[in-house]
Design a protein around this motif. Structure first.
Motif, PDB file in Angstrom:
ATOM      1  N   ALA A  25       6.716   0.677   3.736  1.00  0.00           N
ATOM      2  CA  ALA A  25       8.061   0.167   3.472  1.00  0.00           C
ATOM      3  C   ALA A  25       8.242  -0.145   1.989  1.00  0.00           C
ATOM      4  O   ALA A  25       9.271   0.198   1.387  1.00  0.00           O
ATOM      5  CB  ALA A  25       8.316  -1.085   4.311  1.00  0.00           C
ATOM      6  N   PHE A  26       7.257  -0.803   1.383  1.00  0.00           N
ATOM      7  CA  PHE A  26       7.329  -1.119  -0.042  1.00  0.00           C
ATOM      8  C   PHE A  26       7.445   0.157  -0.872  1.00  0.00           C
ATOM      9  O   PHE A  26       8.238   0.232  -1.817  1.00  0.00           O
ATOM     10  CB  PHE A  26       6.087  -1.913  -0.469  1.00  0.00           C
ATOM     11  N   GLU A  27       6.647   1.152  -0.535  1.00  0.00           N
ATOM     12  CA  GLU A  27       6.643   2.392  -1.320  1.00  0.00           C
ATOM     13  C   GLU A  27       7.961   3.151  -1.164  1.00  0.00           C
ATOM     14  O   GLU A  27       8.491   3.684  -2.146  1.00  0.00           O
ATOM     15  CB  GLU A  27       5.453   3.250  -0.886  1.00  0.00           C
ATOM     16  N   LEU A  28       8.497   3.191   0.050  1.00  0.00           N
ATOM     17  CA  LEU A  28       9.789   3.848   0.261  1.00  0.00           C
ATOM     18  C   LEU A  28      10.894   3.121  -0.499  1.00  0.00           C
ATOM     19  O   LEU A  28      11.761   3.746  -1.122  1.00  0.00           O
ATOM     20  CB  LEU A  28      10.118   3.881   1.755  1.00  0.00           C
ATOM     21  N   TYR A  29      10.861   1.806  -0.432  1.00  0.00           N
ATOM     22  CA  TYR A  29      11.882   0.989  -1.094  1.00  0.00           C
ATOM     23  C   TYR A  29      11.855   1.223  -2.603  1.00  0.00           C
ATOM     24  O   TYR A  29      12.904   1.411  -3.233  1.00  0.00           O
ATOM     25  CB  TYR A  29      11.602  -0.476  -0.768  1.00  0.00           C
ATOM     26  N   GLY A  44       6.569  -2.987 -11.762  1.00  0.00           N
ATOM     27  CA  GLY A  44       5.339  -2.362 -12.223  1.00  0.00           C
ATOM     28  C   GLY A  44       4.282  -3.333 -12.714  1.00  0.00           C
ATOM     29  O   GLY A  44       3.292  -2.922 -13.323  1.00  0.00           O
ATOM     30  N   GLU A  45       4.461  -4.619 -12.429  1.00  0.00           N
ATOM     31  CA  GLU A  45       3.489  -5.618 -12.883  1.00  0.00           C
ATOM     32  C   GLU A  45       2.223  -5.609 -12.033  1.00  0.00           C
ATOM     33  O   GLU A  45       1.136  -5.924 -12.529  1.00  0.00           O
ATOM     34  CB  GLU A  45       4.114  -7.018 -12.830  1.00  0.00           C
ATOM     35  N   ILE A  46       2.367  -5.278 -10.747  1.00  0.00           N
ATOM     36  CA  ILE A  46       1.237  -5.263  -9.828  1.00  0.00           C
ATOM     37  C   ILE A  46       1.350  -4.053  -8.920  1.00  0.00           C
ATOM     38  O   ILE A  46       2.415  -3.444  -8.789  1.00  0.00           O
ATOM     39  CB  ILE A  46       1.174  -6.547  -8.965  1.00  0.00           C
ATOM     40  N   THR A  47       0.249  -3.696  -8.260  1.00  0.00           N
ATOM     41  CA  THR A  47       0.246  -2.586  -7.313  1.00  0.00           C
ATOM     42  C   THR A  47       0.788  -3.059  -5.964  1.00  0.00           C
ATOM     43  O   THR A  47       0.905  -4.269  -5.704  1.00  0.00           O
ATOM     44  CB  THR A  47      -1.170  -2.039  -7.102  1.00  0.00           C
ATOM     45  N   ARG A  90       7.770  -8.233  -8.588  1.00  0.00           N
ATOM     46  CA  ARG A  90       6.668  -7.884  -9.498  1.00  0.00           C
ATOM     47  C   ARG A  90       6.204  -6.442  -9.254  1.00  0.00           C
ATOM     48  O   ARG A  90       5.906  -5.702 -10.198  1.00  0.00           O
ATOM     49  CB  ARG A  90       5.500  -8.849  -9.316  1.00  0.00           C
ATOM     50  N   TYR A  91       6.166  -6.039  -7.982  1.00  0.00           N
ATOM     51  CA  TYR A  91       5.779  -4.668  -7.659  1.00  0.00           C
ATOM     52  C   TYR A  91       6.815  -3.672  -8.163  1.00  0.00           C
ATOM     53  O   TYR A  91       6.471  -2.650  -8.785  1.00  0.00           O
ATOM     54  CB  TYR A  91       5.605  -4.536  -6.148  1.00  0.00           C
ATOM     55  N   GLU A 104      -1.332  -8.380  -0.675  1.00  0.00           N
ATOM     56  CA  GLU A 104      -2.392  -9.393  -0.619  1.00  0.00           C
ATOM     57  C   GLU A 104      -1.862 -10.756  -1.061  1.00  0.00           C
ATOM     58  O   GLU A 104      -2.181 -11.793  -0.455  1.00  0.00           O
ATOM     59  CB  GLU A 104      -3.570  -8.975  -1.512  1.00  0.00           C
ATOM     60  N   ASN A 105      -1.061 -10.758  -2.105  1.00  0.00           N
ATOM     61  CA  ASN A 105      -0.497 -12.011  -2.601  1.00  0.00           C
ATOM     62  C   ASN A 105       0.459 -12.641  -1.581  1.00  0.00           C
ATOM     63  O   ASN A 105       0.491 -13.866  -1.407  1.00  0.00           O
ATOM     64  CB  ASN A 105       0.239 -11.777  -3.916  1.00  0.00           C
TER      65      ASN A 105
END
Length: 485
Positions: free
Chosen positions: A238-242, A447-450, A443-444, A456-457
């Motif tokens: 979902a995160f990657e699609l978004y 581009g600040e974090i993967t 943040r994702y 995980e956070n």
């Protein structure tokens, strides 16, 4: 014009409140700023005062301040606020603290509210906490996808069925001149600003991947243990699609809130968008004339892959893995925000509570709400069966017949889906979603974090919140919120 329409409708033969006389009583209401939501409360409040003598005072604060101000005012005994009009899901936390008036006795004596006419999801999940009516809806919210019929027809593509389809369609129409001004427009428009409402949209992406067995299953936690159901292949997808939708969106999308994207689609610059029910009526506004009747709704975007909670892997959506799936696609319309609803301060005096209930009932009743939901400027979306049973009112409000058929069909389709997913309604919901989820998502996207770090956070943050509120208490609250107990 909207104000005049509402006022005229309110004064034109509407149902009188359950109690006819509240002379000298003042009801102080707190809600969000601007005409949306607050405006109709003010205007209907004037009509209510003329009918009953009660004075309705509406105070507006920034969205992020609504919940803490109400919680602090009622918990500390300040009691300067009599009614809060806020996200229906927030009622669970306020009720757990003993702050909400039980409205069932008032409802029992109310012969005008017609509870059976309120769509089951909003009646049972929006208005009730632990089986008791603690709020009254003024609005019904869930998110849908909208598409420009003329743009998709010109491009020779069909409306999307899954989020992968959404990306495919967005890519094919991105850069087209959609409003005839000679400039390239956008395949997708989604509000992604941090500290705004982006955290709702990501859940619309995740729900059909993670929830398969009905509303009571949920898609945020393992309900038996309250272990976060976030750090897995479903939410990762979902995160990657978004994030991928950003390739076909406005260059400044990460700084855009819902007001910004609404300005874009009304200007004819969006081929696809994720939104609440408002665009159906907002396209009738004078400043959206170029897209009137062209912005159609899809009840829900689905997924051909779903999360296997036992293995943690993504598997095809089948009758076994996703019992509510259709033709290999799992759908789970997300009741983002859940709708705006009014709740009454339990510590208000009896006269104020009686007037407050009658005003909320007045707002909720078919005669008033049936008008309000057809006007885009109000921000009120339909939640009653009668509002969705016929297109007549919508056509009278200016909708072309084809749009009215589509719009009501999409909403009815979502509300009838047994796998509708619920917004988080447990104590700490704002911290779980509007703080932890929103922060790590932003943040994702920046581009600040993967994606792995983001999930995980979030998992760690959600665990801390659960421990703060008490795991056993949260397990119980989750069961009450999802209706599984």
């Amino acid at each position: 014009m909207a104000a005049l329409t509402i006022g005229a409708a309110a004064l034109g033969g509407v149902a009188a409140p359950a109690v006819a006389q509240h002379e000298g009583v003042t009801v102080n209401i707190l809600t969000r700023p601007g005409y949306v939501i607050a405006g109709p409360l003010v205007e209907r409040g004037k009509d209510f005062e003329a009918l009953t003598g009660a004075k309705i005072v509406v105070t507006e604060v920034p969205f992020a301040e609504i919940f803490p101000k109400i919680q602090n005012d009622w918990a500390t005994g300040t009691n300067s606020i009599d009614v809060g009009v806020f996200a229906a899901g927030w009622g669970v936390e306020l009720d757990a603290a003993g702050l909400l008036e039980d409205l069932d006795p008032y409802v029992a004596a109310d012969d005008k509210i017609d509870l059976d006419d309120i769509a089951p999801y909003f009646r049972e999940f929006g208005q009730k906490v632990g089986g008791k009516t603690k709020l009254l809806m003024v609005d019904g919210d869930f998110q849908m996808v909208y598409y420009r019929t003329d743009v998709l027809t010109e491009a020779g593509v069909e409306p999307p069925v899954t989020w992968e389809d959404y990306l495919d369609v967005a890519g094919k129409i991105h850069g087209m001149d959609m409003n005839g001004d000679g400039e390239a427009d956008y395949g997708s428009c989604i509000f992604k600003k941090r500290n705004a409402q982006s955290y709702f949209a990501i859940q619309t992406f995740a729900a059909p991947i993670v929830q398969t067995n009905g509303t009571a299953q949920g898609f945020h936690f393992d309900n038996a243990t309250m272990k976060p159901l976030i750090n897995n292949a479903g939410w990762k997808k979902a995160f990657e699609l978004y994030k991928a939708t950003g390739e076909f969106g406005p260059p400044e999308e990460l700084n855009m809130d819902i007001g910004d994207t609404r300005a874009l689609f009304k200007a004819g610059r969006c081929g696809l968008l994720v939104e609440w029910g408002d665009p159906g009526t907002l396209q009738l506004d004078d400043d959206a004339s170029s897209i009137k009747g062209k912005l159609f709704a899809i009840a829900a975007i689905g997924s051909r892959e779903v999360l296997d909670r036992e293995t943690g892997a993504l598997v095809p959506a089948t009758a076994e893995s996703a019992p509510h799936s259709i033709d290999g696609v799992n759908y789970s319309p997300f009741a983002a925000f859940g709708g705006w609803a009014g709740a009454i301060n339990k510590k208000a005096d009896a006269a104020t509570k009686a007037a407050a209930y009658d005003f909320l009932s007045y707002m909720n009743q078919p005669a008033q709400s049936g008008v309000d939901v057809t006007i885009g400027a109000t921000g009120y979306n339909p939640y009653r069966v009668s509002q969705l049973a016929s297109t007549d009112k919508w056509v009278e409000a200016g909708m072309p017949q084809a749009l009215a058929d589509n719009y009501l069909g999409a909403i009815n389709g979502a509300l009838a889906n047994p796998n509708m997913s619920s917004d988080m309604k447990i104590p700490g919901a704002q911290q779980y979603t509007a703080v932890v989820l929103d922060t790590q998502l932003a943040r994702y996207l920046a581009g600040e974090i993967t994606v792995e770090e983001a999930l995980e956070n979030i998992e760690e943050g959600w665990e801390e919140i659960t421990e703060d509120f008490g795991r056993d208490e949260q397990v119980e609250a989750q069961a009450l919120a999802l209706g599984s107990e």
